[in-house]
Design a protein around this motif. Structure first.
Motif, PDB file in Angstrom:
ATOM      1  N   LEU A 130      -4.613 -12.476 -11.167  1.00  0.00           N
ATOM      2  CA  LEU A 130      -3.979 -11.950 -12.376  1.00  0.00           C
ATOM      3  C   LEU A 130      -3.850 -10.437 -12.336  1.00  0.00           C
ATOM      4  CD1 LEU A 130      -5.775 -14.168 -15.052  1.00  0.00           C
ATOM      5  CD2 LEU A 130      -3.552 -14.547 -13.944  1.00  0.00           C
ATOM      6  N   ASN A 131      -4.829  -9.766 -11.810  1.00  0.00           N
ATOM      7  CA  ASN A 131      -4.824  -8.303 -11.732  1.00  0.00           C
ATOM      8  C   ASN A 131      -4.761  -7.888 -10.267  1.00  0.00           C
ATOM      9  OD1 ASN A 131      -5.143  -8.065 -14.539  1.00  0.00           O
ATOM     10  ND2 ASN A 131      -7.364  -8.338 -14.343  1.00  0.00           N
ATOM     11  N   LYS A 132      -3.818  -7.013  -9.971  1.00  0.00           N
ATOM     12  CA  LYS A 132      -3.675  -6.511  -8.602  1.00  0.00           C
ATOM     13  C   LYS A 132      -4.108  -5.051  -8.541  1.00  0.00           C
ATOM     14  CE  LYS A 132       0.096  -9.670  -7.450  1.00  0.00           C
ATOM     15  NZ  LYS A 132       1.473  -9.803  -6.937  1.00  0.00           N
ATOM     16  N   TYR A 133      -4.529  -4.634  -7.354  1.00  0.00           N
ATOM     17  CA  TYR A 133      -5.012  -3.264  -7.167  1.00  0.00           C
ATOM     18  C   TYR A 133      -3.857  -2.327  -6.857  1.00  0.00           C
ATOM     19  CZ  TYR A 133      -7.220   0.763  -5.024  1.00  0.00           C
ATOM     20  OH  TYR A 133      -7.594   2.038  -4.721  1.00  0.00           O
ATOM     21  N   PHE A 134      -3.787  -1.237  -7.625  1.00  0.00           N
ATOM     22  CA  PHE A 134      -2.813  -0.167  -7.377  1.00  0.00           C
ATOM     23  C   PHE A 134      -3.594   1.092  -7.010  1.00  0.00           C
ATOM     24  CE2 PHE A 134      -0.656  -3.056 -10.241  1.00  0.00           C
ATOM     25  CZ  PHE A 134       0.591  -3.199  -9.654  1.00  0.00           C
ATOM     26  N   PRO A 135      -3.302   1.677  -5.871  1.00  0.00           N
ATOM     27  CA  PRO A 135      -4.043   2.895  -5.476  1.00  0.00           C
ATOM     28  C   PRO A 135      -3.680   4.062  -6.396  1.00  0.00           C
ATOM     29  CG  PRO A 135      -2.285   2.429  -3.929  1.00  0.00           C
ATOM     30  CD  PRO A 135      -2.356   1.251  -4.868  1.00  0.00           C
ATOM     31  N   PRO A 136      -4.515   5.091  -6.430  1.00  0.00           N
ATOM     32  CA  PRO A 136      -4.244   6.229  -7.326  1.00  0.00           C
ATOM     33  C   PRO A 136      -2.949   6.953  -6.985  1.00  0.00           C
ATOM     34  CG  PRO A 136      -6.522   6.250  -6.590  1.00  0.00           C
ATOM     35  CD  PRO A 136      -5.827   5.194  -5.779  1.00  0.00           C
ATOM     36  N   ASP A 137      -2.539   6.993  -5.742  1.00  0.00           N
ATOM     37  CA  ASP A 137      -1.328   7.716  -5.353  1.00  0.00           C
ATOM     38  C   ASP A 137      -0.087   6.798  -5.335  1.00  0.00           C
ATOM     39  OD1 ASP A 137      -2.218   6.173  -3.329  1.00  0.00           O
ATOM     40  OD2 ASP A 137      -1.855   7.642  -1.734  1.00  0.00           O
ATOM     41  N   PHE A 138      -0.135   5.695  -6.063  1.00  0.00           N
ATOM     42  CA  PHE A 138       1.000   4.762  -6.065  1.00  0.00           C
ATOM     43  C   PHE A 138       2.152   5.349  -6.866  1.00  0.00           C
ATOM     44  CE2 PHE A 138       3.310   1.317  -8.201  1.00  0.00           C
ATOM     45  CZ  PHE A 138       3.840   0.671  -7.087  1.00  0.00           C
ATOM     46  N   ASP A 139       3.351   5.354  -6.292  1.00  0.00           N
ATOM     47  CA  ASP A 139       4.547   5.860  -6.955  1.00  0.00           C
ATOM     48  C   ASP A 139       5.638   4.792  -6.813  1.00  0.00           C
ATOM     49  OD1 ASP A 139       6.500   7.251  -8.184  1.00  0.00           O
ATOM     50  OD2 ASP A 139       6.642   8.851  -6.668  1.00  0.00           O
ATOM     51  N   PRO A 140       6.028   4.122  -7.927  1.00  0.00           N
ATOM     52  CA  PRO A 140       7.052   3.072  -7.800  1.00  0.00           C
ATOM     53  C   PRO A 140       8.413   3.601  -7.377  1.00  0.00           C
ATOM     54  CG  PRO A 140       6.566   3.519 -10.097  1.00  0.00           C
ATOM     55  CD  PRO A 140       5.562   4.281  -9.305  1.00  0.00           C
ATOM     56  N   LEU A 141       8.683   4.923  -7.581  1.00  0.00           N
ATOM     57  CA  LEU A 141       9.982   5.468  -7.179  1.00  0.00           C
ATOM     58  C   LEU A 141      10.138   5.509  -5.674  1.00  0.00           C
ATOM     59  CD1 LEU A 141      10.261   8.392  -9.755  1.00  0.00           C
ATOM     60  CD2 LEU A 141      11.292   6.117  -9.888  1.00  0.00           C
ATOM     61  N   LYS A 142       9.038   5.517  -4.948  1.00  0.00           N
ATOM     62  CA  LYS A 142       9.111   5.572  -3.498  1.00  0.00           C
ATOM     63  C   LYS A 142       9.333   4.206  -2.857  1.00  0.00           C
ATOM     64  CE  LYS A 142       6.108   9.611  -3.172  1.00  0.00           C
ATOM     65  NZ  LYS A 142       4.843  10.156  -2.612  1.00  0.00           N
ATOM     66  N   LEU A 143       9.319   3.156  -3.688  1.00  0.00           N
ATOM     67  CA  LEU A 143       9.527   1.814  -3.128  1.00  0.00           C
ATOM     68  C   LEU A 143      10.970   1.668  -2.670  1.00  0.00           C
ATOM     69  CD1 LEU A 143       7.616  -0.372  -5.742  1.00  0.00           C
ATOM     70  CD2 LEU A 143       6.879   0.248  -3.431  1.00  0.00           C
ATOM     71  N   PRO A 144      11.220   1.041  -1.542  1.00  0.00           N
ATOM     72  CA  PRO A 144      12.610   0.853  -1.075  1.00  0.00           C
ATOM     73  C   PRO A 144      13.331  -0.178  -1.956  1.00  0.00           C
ATOM     74  CG  PRO A 144      11.089  -0.258   0.389  1.00  0.00           C
ATOM     75  CD  PRO A 144      10.237   0.515  -0.564  1.00  0.00           C
ATOM     76  N   LYS A 145      14.552   0.111  -2.297  1.00  0.00           N
ATOM     77  CA  LYS A 145      15.341  -0.781  -3.138  1.00  0.00           C
ATOM     78  C   LYS A 145      16.013  -1.844  -2.277  1.00  0.00           C
ATOM     79  CE  LYS A 145      16.274   2.632  -6.752  1.00  0.00           C
ATOM     80  NZ  LYS A 145      17.333   3.305  -7.543  1.00  0.00           N
ATOM     81  N   MET A 146      16.004  -3.028  -2.799  1.00  0.00           N
ATOM     82  CA  MET A 146      16.639  -4.131  -2.090  1.00  0.00           C
ATOM     83  C   MET A 146      18.140  -4.097  -2.359  1.00  0.00           C
ATOM     84  SD  MET A 146      13.928  -7.234  -2.860  1.00  0.00           S
ATOM     85  CE  MET A 146      14.921  -8.341  -1.901  1.00  0.00           C
ATOM     86  N   LYS A 147      18.910  -4.210  -1.341  1.00  0.00           N
ATOM     87  CA  LYS A 147      20.357  -4.237  -1.467  1.00  0.00           C
ATOM     88  C   LYS A 147      20.815  -5.691  -1.405  1.00  0.00           C
ATOM     89  CE  LYS A 147      21.106   0.332   0.591  1.00  0.00           C
ATOM     90  NZ  LYS A 147      21.803   1.108   1.659  1.00  0.00           N
ATOM     91  N   LEU A 148      21.125  -6.201  -2.593  1.00  0.00           N
ATOM     92  CA  LEU A 148      21.557  -7.589  -2.701  1.00  0.00           C
ATOM     93  C   LEU A 148      23.074  -7.658  -2.798  1.00  0.00           C
ATOM     94  CD1 LEU A 148      18.919  -8.871  -5.285  1.00  0.00           C
ATOM     95  CD2 LEU A 148      18.833  -9.015  -2.794  1.00  0.00           C
ATOM     96  N   GLU A 149      23.648  -8.688  -2.229  1.00  0.00           N
ATOM     97  CA  GLU A 149      25.091  -8.883  -2.314  1.00  0.00           C
ATOM     98  C   GLU A 149      25.475  -9.340  -3.723  1.00  0.00           C
ATOM     99  OE1 GLU A 149      26.085 -11.662   0.639  1.00  0.00           O
ATOM    100  OE2 GLU A 149      25.453 -10.408   2.337  1.00  0.00           O
ATOM    101  N   LYS A 150      26.672  -8.959  -4.121  1.00  0.00           N
ATOM    102  CA  LYS A 150      27.122  -9.313  -5.459  1.00  0.00           C
ATOM    103  C   LYS A 150      27.375 -10.818  -5.596  1.00  0.00           C
ATOM    104  CE  LYS A 150      29.203  -4.865  -6.602  1.00  0.00           C
ATOM    105  NZ  LYS A 150      30.440  -4.159  -7.020  1.00  0.00           N
TER     106      LYS A 150
END
Length: 260
Positions: free
Chosen positions: A7-27
């Motif tokens: 239910l609860n996942k570990y997020f490190p202190p330096d976690f930044d969601p903006l640095k996650l790569p975006k998935m490029k999905l087809e329309k």
């Protein structure tokens, strides 16, 4: 041993969601979903009937280039359970319904066809009125006449309700009572006329009946008076001899022959 359902996942202190790569999905990407048939349909290949509510594993995609008021349309792919041929249908936001595309024929859509025919006739009438001013004038005249008829009928109903509200219930009941009394008098008069016609005169018969009733009444009263005035019968006192306590003395007339 680790937990199976985390239910609860570990997020490190330096976690930044903006640095996650975006998935490029087809329309036009397709998703596999579980759906139910939204209407009754028939397969064009084998003639198999598919009833509404039958479950399928379908593929869903967004229809490209077709929208309604900013709403996207979605297309669904299913397969016939008999011949495995592909059937497709898509959403219809304009009519809040679904539309069959290929591979099959929709069944039992009489209501939808009636609505479409009604819309078509209405559109033709509007187009004809727009192109023909006399037709529009005639329609407005008919509408005004119908409105006047409705108003006249409404006025008649109001007048009838007003008359019903002014009725005095007490006077109405008294009138009904008088009518009943008059009917009773009329019926009695008719009965007397019928007796007079059969027996000649009803007065003699009535008089004789009254005299007989008075005589019976008088006799009954006299008998009751006699019963109430007459003294009760006296009871004879019993002597000691009758009770067997003292012997009876023989009478002198009975004793003389015994002495001889």
């Amino acid at each position: 041993m680790s937990e199976r359902k985390v239910l609860n996942k570990y997020f490190p202190p330096d976690f930044d969601p903006l640095k996650l790569p975006k998935m490029k999905l087809e329309k036009d990407r397709q998703y596999v979903i579980r759906i139910m048939a939204p209407f009754n349909m028939r397969c064009n290949n084998c003639g198999e009937y598919i009833h509404k509510g039958k479950k399928f594993n379908s593929r869903k995609e967004t229809v490209q280039g077709e929208t309604y008021l900013g709403l996207y349309k979605f297309r669904f792919y299913i397969r016939c359970p008999t011949c495995i041929s592909e059937l497709t249908f898509k959403t219809d936001p304009e009519n809040t319904d679904y539309e069959m595309e290929k591979g099959g024929t929709r069944c039992f859509q009489a209501h939808k066809l009636a609505m479409q025919e009604e819309k078509r006739v209405k559109a033709e009438q509007e187009e004809e009125e727009a192109n023909n001013p006399m037709k529009a004038l005639e329609k407005r005249t008919q509408d005004s006449k119908a409105e006047m008829d409705v108003l006249d009928a409404l006025e008649d109903i109001k007048d009838q309700n007003a008359r019903s509200a002014q009725v005095d219930m007490v006077a109405l009941l008294e009138a009904y009572k008088r009518m009943d009394e008059e009917d009773a008098v009329t019926q009695e008069r008719k009965d007397e006329e019928e007796v007079r016609r059969l027996f000649g005169s009803s007065r003699g018969v009535t008089r004789r009946l009254e005299e007989e009733d008075e005589e019976e009444h008088t006799n009954m009263i006299a008998s009751k008076i006699k019963e109430s005035v007459a003294p009760p019968p006296k009871k004879k006192k019993k002597s000691l001899a009758d009770l067997g306590l003292v012997k009876k003395k023989p009478s002198p007339a009975a004793a003389k022959p015994a002495a001889k």
